[in-house]
Write a protein that holds these residues in place. Sequence first.
Motif, mmCIF file in Angstrom:
data_model
loop_
_atom_site.group_PDB
_atom_site.id
_atom_site.type_symbol
_atom_site.label_atom_id
_atom_site.label_comp_id
_atom_site.label_asym_id
_atom_site.label_seq_id
_atom_site.Cartn_x
_atom_site.Cartn_y
_atom_site.Cartn_z
ATOM 1 N N SER A 168 33.977 41.162 32.985
ATOM 2 C CA SER A 168 34.651 42.467 32.901
ATOM 3 C C SER A 168 33.654 43.628 32.857
ATOM 4 O O SER A 168 34.015 44.767 33.147
ATOM 5 N N LYS A 169 32.398 43.331 32.540
ATOM 6 C CA LYS A 169 31.366 44.367 32.451
ATOM 7 C C LYS A 169 30.435 44.400 33.662
ATOM 8 O O LYS A 169 29.532 45.228 33.739
ATOM 9 N N VAL A 170 30.658 43.508 34.602
ATOM 10 C CA VAL A 170 29.898 43.490 35.860
ATOM 11 C C VAL A 170 30.342 44.700 36.683
ATOM 12 O O VAL A 170 31.518 45.070 36.645
ATOM 13 N N PRO A 171 29.433 45.315 37.453
ATOM 14 C CA PRO A 171 29.863 46.427 38.308
ATOM 15 C C PRO A 171 31.072 46.027 39.164
ATOM 16 O O PRO A 171 31.117 44.938 39.730
ATOM 17 N N GLU A 172 32.043 46.927 39.229
ATOM 18 C CA GLU A 172 33.337 46.634 39.843
ATOM 19 C C GLU A 172 33.233 46.046 41.255
ATOM 20 O O GLU A 172 33.961 45.111 41.594
#
Length: 152
Positions: free
Chosen positions: A13-17
């Motif tokens: 969820s914190k990986v670049p979109e």
Amino acid sequence: MQIPAKYPDEYISKVPEERIPYFNKLRQTILDNIPKGFEETMSYGMIGYVVPKNIYPNGYHCTPELPLPFASIASQKNFIALYHMGIYAKPELLNWFVAEYPKHCKRKLDMGKSCIRFKKPEEIPFDLIAELIQKMSVQDWIELYEKNVKKK
């Protein structure tokens, strides 16, 4: 670049979109193909695939309280990384991977000792990664680790 997370889903969820679909596919490729016995966990600030302590109680020689690492995936500043300790420890596996890579990807292989870097996520060779992950069982990895990596 380390992403603070307690669980793999939180990490993703914190990986670049723009990387999330590729990261999810890489994770699922590993989960679908990793031999029985390995366990997914958070390890060293990445999503890790380890030999759990109930199978290998000695743990990792550098940090014996932790399970024995085998592979990890991470979103780094400029690339998605796959770390595969078997490639580092078994030259035949490394040679196979290096020879197969051009058959699956037009881009030049970018790797370190155990790190395979994917600067263009859309070019990740998922079929090749699936095959790589299948090539080493838990028992194979423990034997190789004890023979070549673990400090005597």
